[in-house]
Design a protein around this motif. Structure first.
Motif, PDB file in Angstrom:
ATOM      1  N   TRP A 252      40.288  27.338 108.268  1.00 10.68           N
ATOM      2  CA  TRP A 252      39.112  26.591 107.809  1.00 10.68           C
ATOM      3  C   TRP A 252      37.932  27.516 107.496  1.00 10.68           C
ATOM      4  CZ3 TRP A 252      41.420  26.758 112.500  1.00 10.68           C
ATOM      5  CH2 TRP A 252      40.718  27.382 113.516  1.00 10.68           C
TER       6      TRP A 252
ATOM      7  N   VAL B  41      33.468  24.366 105.022  1.00 10.05           N
ATOM      8  CA  VAL B  41      34.148  25.550 105.524  1.00 10.05           C
ATOM      9  C   VAL B  41      33.183  26.363 106.366  1.00 10.05           C
ATOM     10  CG1 VAL B  41      35.921  25.817 103.761  1.00 10.05           C
ATOM     11  CG2 VAL B  41      33.624  26.719 103.329  1.00 10.05           C
TER      12      VAL B  41
ATOM     13  N   GLY C 177      45.119  30.326 101.226  1.00  7.92           N
ATOM     14  CA  GLY C 177      44.682  28.944 101.384  1.00  7.92           C
ATOM     15  C   GLY C 177      43.208  28.822 101.744  1.00  7.92           C
ATOM     16  N   ASN C 178      42.543  29.931 101.910  1.00  2.69           N
ATOM     17  CA  ASN C 178      41.118  29.899 102.258  1.00  2.69           C
ATOM     18  C   ASN C 178      40.257  29.787 101.009  1.00  2.69           C
ATOM     19  OD1 ASN C 178      42.496  31.685 104.606  1.00  2.69           O
ATOM     20  ND2 ASN C 178      40.747  30.572 105.403  1.00  2.69           N
ATOM     21  N   LYS C 179      38.985  29.615 101.224  1.00  2.00           N
ATOM     22  CA  LYS C 179      38.048  29.388 100.122  1.00  2.00           C
ATOM     23  C   LYS C 179      37.127  30.592  99.974  1.00  2.00           C
ATOM     24  CE  LYS C 179      34.862  25.762  98.483  1.00  2.00           C
ATOM     25  NZ  LYS C 179      35.608  25.198  97.351  1.00  2.00           N
ATOM     26  N   ILE C 180      36.867  30.958  98.737  1.00  2.00           N
ATOM     27  CA  ILE C 180      35.819  31.941  98.441  1.00  2.00           C
ATOM     28  C   ILE C 180      34.577  31.173  98.017  1.00  2.00           C
ATOM     29  CG2 ILE C 180      35.080  33.778  96.867  1.00  2.00           C
ATOM     30  CD1 ILE C 180      38.057  34.460  96.475  1.00  2.00           C
TER      31      ILE C 180
ATOM     32  N   GLU D 133      43.217  32.233  96.981  1.00  2.00           N
ATOM     33  CA  GLU D 133      43.356  30.830  97.383  1.00  2.00           C
ATOM     34  C   GLU D 133      44.830  30.473  97.556  1.00  2.00           C
ATOM     35  OE1 GLU D 133      41.431  31.950  94.982  1.00  2.00           O
ATOM     36  OE2 GLU D 133      39.416  31.156  95.277  1.00  2.00           O
TER      37      GLU D 133
END
Lengths: 339, 339, 339, 339
Positions: free
Chosen positions: B75, B130, B99-102, B95
């Motif tokens: 997360w 996040v 699976g994480n977000k920038i 991504e």
């Protein structure tokens, strides 16, 4: 350095090193927009009858995963032998990087058959379950055994009849071709394979594998997938140079023959010693011995080897010599007599 | 072949090719269990004061993603300049694979500062959003400009105060070090960087980058992550050999100096012609020109170049010569006069 | 309990509760194989001219992600306003669960336009970058403003011309329809939307949203995706019952009208007090005030509210009354006079 | 509507419906910041000796995946029976949403034991393979059988000794507790379970399950994971209300007893008819019959049932009556005599 542990321990073939050195003589466009890459792709295409798309990558795991990723939608799965490299030996890369599921199929010897696959078709179309979309087989299989052309064809027919794709992990496909006396086309495209991981690294290259996508499976998506999977090498020409050398004067088959011949020598010697070969009748460059831990440990004193699935593994390479075989057989005899 | 398009177009440095050839003289254990790999890791460690973990991979994208993946829980997010390579130039690899977000941060010049980062701290701890965990900066930045030691330190302090890690994409870190006259330690570990992508390929290697994990970020997970991310090359010793050559007699700095010097020559020549440099005061081996499409097209007739963010990019390499600079300046003058 | 914080704080409409109670009178097949579900799907289809597929889920985040997931291949991206709920308010669910990338577009007011989207088309087809495939807009937008039918149509035309799909987050689509005096068909399918999140929970349902997939985007994959995304509720009939009540005698529009009317009352009262409305001319049931922190805190003593993007948010629901408006206006006046 | 197909076909218990109606009497803060939610969490905590964290979600699949996701790092795996719901019945949700791998363990009866798990420990620490981190068991198991307290304890001890977590899919945990005469604490926390999916929907709730995280596994990450997994329902109080009713006057146990008693009646009747029960000695509310396809089809004319793993499944619910049992037994006899 002892042999027989892994074909990854062998050196790069001298012709390949030379080709890489020649490739270094000038600036070239990066990311595959160079003449060597076009030439290498053409050379691979010339082995087949359709016009496959070709993507070079750096590892066998990457070849498998890029190749499979292009065939799958999110809710779809791959049917593979429980012993398949993609299932057991890639640290969960397939699940992590594609998010799809592998359904491991129990097999007697590491090989899939239509009969083993058929029961899985009963649940297709049920949204509570993954939808099977790809069958993946390895030739040479991880258990050392070979699929013949007809065996591949039978699985491919099963796939066509059930709306599935057929993927082949060909990390050692050259060894299979040479041993079976079949051109690569016959064992892959000609037998109904849709996507092939065309291995090189275990057979004399430094780090280069090709994803070969045959006509039925071609999609524009693969070039994006290779980049997204971190496999679009910037100085890409150094992958292409390896494959060019590999395909020049059939080096891939010559290297495979050297490895297979050494393996045959070894198999005969082991049989003569009545060593319990797991795959005495079907092999290319890998043998498995069904020996106990005590034997493994005695042998390990002079010959450390890798065990897999409870069996001792012996692998030959393009540079394995008769002397190497004599050497390990001496060690085997010693380990046996110490019993 | 024209220069200045990309530092990936340059050849492999001859010393590196020689080291790879030497590495090929015998069988070696695969997957990094070989003496060259240990030596290369030790050589990298010797550049720093702690005892960082080192993982060799084949591409810059892979170095970034393996390096970042080890710092993130599902997360959590990475704060990076909107122009960062991980955000714009890796086909969504980050991504897809983590699976994480920038979170892209708007910047005036491609560089982050504590002031730009501070507003993002206001929402930490809110489960609808996040949780920011890593700041990633590139030195040299994608816009050609440099972070000084103090600028890195300021961001690192911000990170420590806010429970964040600091990651540095150092695809061109040698160029930054050479230009700023700082040892690599000072610009990275010494300034508070937690994980570094230590670039090699753009600076004379064939395909080799190192993920350097400093003490605060070390975890046993990285070795699994490298394998899972398909970056554990089987004939791993050929990555190590490249880095060994790179660190021998400071080749990495010498190559960087050659590229930076050529870039400086080019910058001065461009200034003399009153060409509108975007980063006239802060650069190592990349310059950007704020020119219109017509100019770009006139120049492209003799000198095809890459444009990025609306600006024409010129990149020098370790093999760029004074003649190359004269050559492109002639073309620039022609394109200007044709106006 | 104070109003205006969120339309999620409102109760379930009594007709909906009754429908759920009636639904409980007997055993029913699970997972949607029940008559209420068929009826609810038919009722939704009747609102449109094509024959859309309909999938009920439990949250708005789920509706968005299931809806988007069916449109995307792994290397493709979604263009959305930076302020979009999928980008800012779902804890990175989109990236984690689909692995795809959202490209946040800077907008003046939270609304996309063809002009804002056009520059992103320049890089299509480049494998180093994600391939844009979907445009996602929210109507009502997260900033409170509305897209008219023509504005949606203009974006849809842009999408068709560029090979993109158009997704609409319609968590408050009923409010938009009622305010603009347009039937739901006109603002969605009729205007070129491909997939709609048809919201219910914020407008009188308990927990039920529908993914409506119009003809151009239909695929057999959605039913698998809903299950895989953990949204195939076993006692599914209780979602269907909610939607049946929602569509009976236009409850969805009546609820929306009550909320919108209350919001209009509030807006007029705030204008009379010269309060700085951010969206005075375009709103349905959400208003934003551009007030300073001191004001927010004074107001919070009697009226805790949610701030977003630096603005104080006021939201009305189907059960907001004139007395509620008077009540908060009294508090606003007090907070203002305390200044 | 015929019974015995699934416990998901049963209605919501009247007390639960009433509690939901009461919950609707006023506005409440959303996303769980309401008094009912606190009360429901406290009520669950009161069942245990530690102070577990509790997260309500809407489906059993979601409970399992949120619960497991909090225990795993990217390269880690879950060991589960091949027949486990997470492996076979969730459309690949686990792999898609977490990216981790499930290792299916072959079992004689659907239950894991330390002996079955032990061989998997041999490869821990090898970066080519996933690192096993969690064992997941279901009680009641998918095959209908039960784990006793001692059997759970034995697996938990194995887990502690091997650095693993123990997860329990308790979709039918109330049935297991009631049948075994054990309080829920004894079969879960007290026996060493780290994370429990506390099922409700199959036992009289509408759609509500709880992830219960015991002390050893607690982490701040779960609240983010629930949101990211699209399970933070906005009108969250309607999940809490269900659990409050469920725990009032032991409704969960009473419902389970009703279902188990009906199942026992059915089992005795089937034994009397010499029907081949697969799990005659270990069951709660599920029985499996080893009958041929012809029998299944004859029975299906009056009683459609679900088959799983080649066996006919009969499931009782809290509302199954003696008349229902008589009814299906009449059908069974007819199907038998038609033979």
């Amino acid at each position: 350095m002892k042999k027989f542990i892994s074909d990854n321990n062998a050196p790069v073939h001298p012709s390949v090193m030379e080709a890489m050195a020649r490739c270094n003589e000038q600036d070239r466009n990066s990311y595959g927009a160079d003449p060597l890459t076009s030439e290498a792709i053409d050379r691979i295409r010339a082995l087949f009858t359709g016009e496959p798309d070709v993507y070079f990558v750096t590892t066998g795991t990457a070849a498998n995963i890029v190749g499979l990723a292009g065939l799958l939608r999110p809710w779809e799965s791959v049917l593979a032998a429980e012993s398949a490299h993609i299932n057991t030996d890639e640290c969960g890369a397939f699940e992590r990087l594609t998010g799809n599921k592998i359904i491991p199929v129990q097999t007697p010897d590491g090989k899939l058959t239509p009969e083993l696959l058929a029961p899985f078709m009963a649940t297709q179309g049920n949204e509570h379950l993954v939808e099977h979309r790809v069958v993946s087989i390895s030739n040479v299989a991880e258990t050392g055994v070979l699929y013949t052309k007809d065996e591949v064809r039978a699985i491919a027919d099963f796939c066509r009849n059930n709306g599935l794709y057929l993927h082949m992990d060909g990390a050692r496909i050259a060894n299979a071709c040479e041993k079976l006396g079949e051109p690569i086309h016959a064992l892959t495209e000609g037998a109904g394979v849709d996507v092939l991981s065309f291995g090189g690294t275990k057979n004399g290259l430094m780090m280069a594998e090709a994803v070969v996508v045959f006509d039925r499976a071609k999609t524009d998506g693969y070039r994006f997938l290779r980049k997204q999977m971190m496999q679009l090498v910037s100085k890409h020409r150094f992958l292409s140079a390896q494959f060019l050398a590999y395909l020049t004067e059939d080096l891939y088959l010559k290297n495979a023959k050297a490895a297979n011949d050494a393996c045959h020598l070894l198999a005969e010697a082991l049989k003569e010693e009545n060593m319990p070969l797991v795959n005495p009748d079907s092999y290319a460059n890998i043998l498995f011995l069904d020996v106990d831990d005590a034997f493994v440990q005695r042998l390990a004193q002079s010959y450390p080897l890798h065990s897999e699935g409870g069996h001792l593994r012996m692998v030959t390479s393009f540079d394995t010599t008769k002397e190497d075989v004599d050497d390990i057989m001496q060690a085997v005899q010693n380990a046996k007599n110490d019993k």
